[in-house]
Structure formats: C-alpha cells, structure tokens
Write an enzyme that holds these catalytic residues in place. Structure first.
Site, PDB file in Angstrom:
ATOM      1  N   THR A   1     -10.096   3.801  10.714  1.00 38.30           N
ATOM      2  CA  THR A   1     -10.012   2.835  11.822  1.00 38.30           C
ATOM      3  C   THR A   1      -9.399   3.439  13.089  1.00 38.30           C
ATOM      4  O   THR A   1      -9.396   2.812  14.136  1.00 38.30           O
ATOM      5  CB  THR A   1      -9.195   1.603  11.393  1.00 38.30           C
ATOM      6  OG1 THR A   1      -7.999   2.058  10.760  1.00 38.30           O
ATOM      7  CG2 THR A   1      -9.964   0.754  10.432  1.00 38.30           C
TER       8      THR A   1
ATOM      9  N   LYS B   1      -6.792   8.302  -0.894  1.00 40.54           N
ATOM     10  CA  LYS B   1      -8.074   8.689  -0.276  1.00 40.54           C
ATOM     11  C   LYS B   1      -8.629   9.966  -0.892  1.00 40.54           C
ATOM     12  O   LYS B   1      -8.867  10.967  -0.203  1.00 40.54           O
ATOM     13  CB  LYS B   1      -7.895   8.877   1.237  1.00 40.54           C
ATOM     14  CG  LYS B   1      -7.460   7.628   1.983  1.00 40.54           C
ATOM     15  CD  LYS B   1      -7.401   7.884   3.472  1.00 40.54           C
ATOM     16  CE  LYS B   1      -7.122   6.647   4.299  1.00 40.54           C
ATOM     17  NZ  LYS B   1      -5.789   6.059   4.112  1.00 40.54           N
TER      18      LYS B   1
ATOM     19  N   ASP C   1     -12.903  15.085  -3.321  1.00 40.63           N
ATOM     20  CA  ASP C   1     -12.931  16.410  -3.955  1.00 40.63           C
ATOM     21  C   ASP C   1     -14.168  16.448  -4.844  1.00 40.63           C
ATOM     22  O   ASP C   1     -15.012  15.542  -4.773  1.00 40.63           O
ATOM     23  CB  ASP C   1     -11.629  16.594  -4.773  1.00 40.63           C
ATOM     24  CG  ASP C   1     -11.216  18.052  -4.902  1.00 40.63           C
ATOM     25  OD1 ASP C   1     -12.108  18.895  -5.181  1.00 40.63           O
ATOM     26  OD2 ASP C   1     -10.027  18.367  -4.743  1.00 40.63           O
TER      27      ASP C   1
ATOM     28  N   ARG D   1       2.776  -0.731  10.579  1.00 33.15           N
ATOM     29  CA  ARG D   1       3.816  -0.724  11.611  1.00 33.15           C
ATOM     30  C   ARG D   1       4.171  -2.082  12.208  1.00 33.15           C
ATOM     31  O   ARG D   1       5.362  -2.322  12.454  1.00 33.15           O
ATOM     32  CB  ARG D   1       3.453   0.302  12.700  1.00 33.15           C
ATOM     33  CG  ARG D   1       3.650   1.723  12.194  1.00 33.15           C
ATOM     34  CD  ARG D   1       2.887   2.745  12.996  1.00 33.15           C
ATOM     35  NE  ARG D   1       1.452   2.635  12.782  1.00 33.15           N
ATOM     36  CZ  ARG D   1       0.548   3.460  13.292  1.00 33.15           C
ATOM     37  NH1 ARG D   1       0.937   4.443  14.064  1.00 33.15           N
ATOM     38  NH2 ARG D   1      -0.729   3.305  13.016  1.00 33.15           N
TER      39      ARG D   1
ATOM     40  N   LYS E   1       0.851  -1.193   0.000  1.00 28.85           N
ATOM     41  CA  LYS E   1       0.000   0.000   0.000  1.00 28.85           C
ATOM     42  C   LYS E   1       0.887   1.243   0.000  1.00 28.85           C
ATOM     43  O   LYS E   1       1.782   1.378   0.827  1.00 28.85           O
ATOM     44  CB  LYS E   1      -0.904   0.014   1.238  1.00 28.85           C
ATOM     45  CG  LYS E   1      -1.846   1.221   1.251  1.00 28.85           C
ATOM     46  CD  LYS E   1      -2.878   1.115   2.358  1.00 28.85           C
ATOM     47  CE  LYS E   1      -2.462   1.788   3.625  1.00 28.85           C
ATOM     48  NZ  LYS E   1      -2.323   3.256   3.564  1.00 28.85           N
TER      49      LYS E   1
ATOM     50  N   ASP F   1      -3.355   4.388  -1.971  1.00 33.73           N
ATOM     51  CA  ASP F   1      -4.310   4.832  -0.948  1.00 33.73           C
ATOM     52  C   ASP F   1      -4.159   6.337  -0.718  1.00 33.73           C
ATOM     53  O   ASP F   1      -3.672   6.777   0.317  1.00 33.73           O
ATOM     54  CB  ASP F   1      -4.045   4.036   0.338  1.00 33.73           C
ATOM     55  CG  ASP F   1      -5.034   4.370   1.440  1.00 33.73           C
ATOM     56  OD1 ASP F   1      -6.182   4.722   1.119  1.00 33.73           O
ATOM     57  OD2 ASP F   1      -4.655   4.262   2.628  1.00 33.73           O
TER      58      ASP F   1
HETATM   59  O1  C5P Z   1       0.647   0.932  10.774  1.00 38.56           O
HETATM   60  P1  C5P Z   1      -0.784   0.504  10.644  1.00 38.56           P
HETATM   61  O2  C5P Z   1      -0.946  -1.008  10.530  1.00 38.56           O
HETATM   62  O3  C5P Z   1      -1.682   1.097  11.690  1.00 38.56           O
HETATM   63  O4  C5P Z   1      -1.203   1.104   9.235  1.00 38.56           O
HETATM   64  C1  C5P Z   1      -2.514   1.062   8.749  1.00 38.56           C
HETATM   65  C2  C5P Z   1      -2.559   1.685   7.388  1.00 38.56           C
HETATM   66  O5  C5P Z   1      -3.883   1.599   6.934  1.00 38.56           O
HETATM   67  C3  C5P Z   1      -2.163   3.161   7.350  1.00 38.56           C
HETATM   68  O6  C5P Z   1      -1.367   3.332   6.180  1.00 38.56           O
HETATM   69  C4  C5P Z   1      -3.456   3.920   7.206  1.00 38.56           C
HETATM   70  O7  C5P Z   1      -3.396   4.989   6.295  1.00 38.56           O
HETATM   71  C5  C5P Z   1      -4.359   2.872   6.585  1.00 38.56           C
HETATM   72  N1  C5P Z   1      -5.776   3.047   6.854  1.00 38.56           N
HETATM   73  C6  C5P Z   1      -6.315   2.959   8.131  1.00 38.56           C
HETATM   74  N2  C5P Z   1      -7.679   3.103   8.305  1.00 38.56           N
HETATM   75  C7  C5P Z   1      -8.463   3.320   7.240  1.00 38.56           C
HETATM   76  C8  C5P Z   1      -7.922   3.415   5.955  1.00 38.56           C
HETATM   77  C9  C5P Z   1      -6.545   3.240   5.791  1.00 38.56           C
HETATM   78  O8  C5P Z   1      -5.568   2.743   9.104  1.00 38.56           O
HETATM   79  N3  C5P Z   1      -9.769   3.388   7.397  1.00 38.56           N
END
Ligand code: C5P
Length: 245
Positions: free
Chosen positions: A123, A61, A64, A218, A32, A59
């Site tokens: 999330t 997002k 607009d 992460r 991603k 991603d």
């Molecule tokens: O590091 P982590 O596992 O928390 O990363 C989650 C990834 O998912 C991030 O890049 C974040 O932008 C993405 N994301 C999210 N919640 C959403 C959409 C995308 O955490 N609803």
C-alpha cells in the site's frame, strides 16, 4: 467492529507492547506481528499474545521457493498464528504448496485452521512508482492487484492483503467469501499523518467498500492516547458498517 480491526504492533520495545496490549484490553482482539516485532522478539511475542487471548496475524510476507515457504507456514501454524501472509507474486506453485501445508498442518486443532493471505501490491506503492518498478508490465497497478488476487484464489488461498482502493474489483472477480485485509488506513480526523502510505482510505470508507479486516499501525501505536484513537476508529468503522447494511 472489534472483530474487523487488526492493530499492527510495529514497535521495538517489549514493555511498550505489553503496556499497549493491556491498555487496549478488550477493545482489540487481533494484533499483527510483522518484521519489526518478530525480528526483535521472535515466536515469544506470538506466544505472549495468544496467552492474552489475542489472535495473531503473522505478517512475515514469505517469498521464496515453494518448499521453504510451505515449511515456514508449518512453523507459523505451530507458533499459533491465525492469519499468515505470503507474497502472491511468489507464483502459483509457491502458493499451492503453502495451501497444502496449511491444510495438512497440525497444532491448531483447538484454535481453528489458520487462514492464508496473499500480499498483492504494497500500500506504500503508488501508480508512478509501480510503473518505475515494473516498467515492462502491461497492467495498471489495480489490474496487477486483481491479477494477483485471482492467482491467490486459484491456488486456494483464503484471501489477500490489498489497498482498500482495490476492494471493489477484487470482490467482483473473487467473490464474497474471499477475505480482503486492508492496510493503508488513515482515520478521517484532521492531523493524522499519511506517513509512507500511498493508497489510503479512512476506516469508514474501507468498511463501506467491503473490507473484512482493516490493519492500522501508527495511527494507534504512535497516538498520544491509543485508547481514544482506537475507540474513534471503531466508531468510524461502525458508521461505515451501518451505512452499508
Ligand atoms: O502504521 P501503518 O498503519 O501504516 O501500518 C500498516 C501496516 O500494514 C504495516 O505493518 C505494514 O507492514 C502493513 N502492510 C502494508 N501494506 C501492505 C501489507 C502490509 O502497509 N500491502
């Protein structure tokens, strides 16, 4: 399970990204690219991943006016993205124009049609913050996610990005062929930080609930041993899959 794992490359150092992609090698097919690496490296990062035989979830997002988002989707297709995200809360016309752009776009003839996903509710947002932010909305957070998923489906999108906690109600209203991509995943193993995520599940639980793809950043990219972390996550996913089939 590797077809269901998307690793989020939220890093600002290109050599670190390249080293990670090389290390993870065949274990990971999908990466991603979000605001962090795209701001630092632009379309080159997508080209690099495609050259490595990887698929890209772009991603950015988009949110607009319909024309801007639709043209941006065309740009994403030209760039080689396989999954593209737009905010479902951008509204029906924005979503519908984006779907048209993907259906009539060119540049993906050899790679298959890219899939368009609607972002529902991030999330990192929990119930309390949701009611602060949208105090005048009568829906609960979960109802809002389902409402946005239905909107995305009615506009012709391929699926949504949502928390794993909302998979079941989304499936009930949008059906089995609607893609559900879930970030907010934290492995079961002890000592894994929750970070800024609020509505989380483990990889096993998300697969059991019916996620088509899980997005993990992460817990892999910041791990002391990203290969071991990835293998442990793939194993957890496999257990979840076996227990549901
Ligand atoms: O590091 P982590 O596992 O928390 O990363 C989650 C990834 O998912 C991030 O890049 C974040 O932008 C993405 N994301 C999210 N919640 C959403 C959409 C995308 O955490 N609803």
């Amino acid at each position: 399970m590797k077809d269901k794992l998307i690793v989020s490359l939220d890093l600002i150092d290109m050599s670190q990204i390249q080293a990670l992609v090389e290390k993870l090698n065949e274990r990971v097919l999908y990466y991603k690219i979000g605001a962090i690496p795209f701001t630092c490296f632009g379309p080159e990062i997508v080209a690099y991943l495609n050259q490595q035989g990887k698929k890209v979830m772009l991603d950015l997002k988009y949110h607009d006016i319909p024309n801007v988002v639709a043209r941006a989707c065309e740009g994403a297709i030209q760039m080689g993205a396989d999954l593209i995200t737009v905010h479902a809360s951008g509204g029906f016309s924005m979503l519908e124009e984006s779907v048209k752009a993907v259906l009539t776009g060119s540049g993906y003839e050899n790679a298959g049609k890219p899939r368009l996903l609607g972002i529902t509710v991030l999330t990192s947002i929990d119930e309390a913050y949701f009611s602060d932010l949208f105090g005048n909305i009568k829906r609960t957070l979960a109802e809002q996610v389902v409402f946005l998923a239905q909107l995305a489906r009615s506009a012709g999108l391929d699926g949504v990005v949502a928390s794993p906690r909302e998979i079941v109600p989304i499936r009930q209203c949008c059906g089995d062929d609607f893609l559900i991509v879930t970030p907010g995943i934290r492995p079961a193993e002890s000592g894994i930080a929750q970070d800024d995520q609020a509505r989380t599940m483990t990889p096993k639980e998300a697969i059991q609930a019916g996620a088509d793809y899980i997005v993990i950043g992460r817990p892999i990219v910041k791990a002391a041993d990203p290969v071991a972390a990835t293998e442990a996550i793939l194993k957890e996913m496999e257990h979840g899959y076996r227990e549901t089939t």
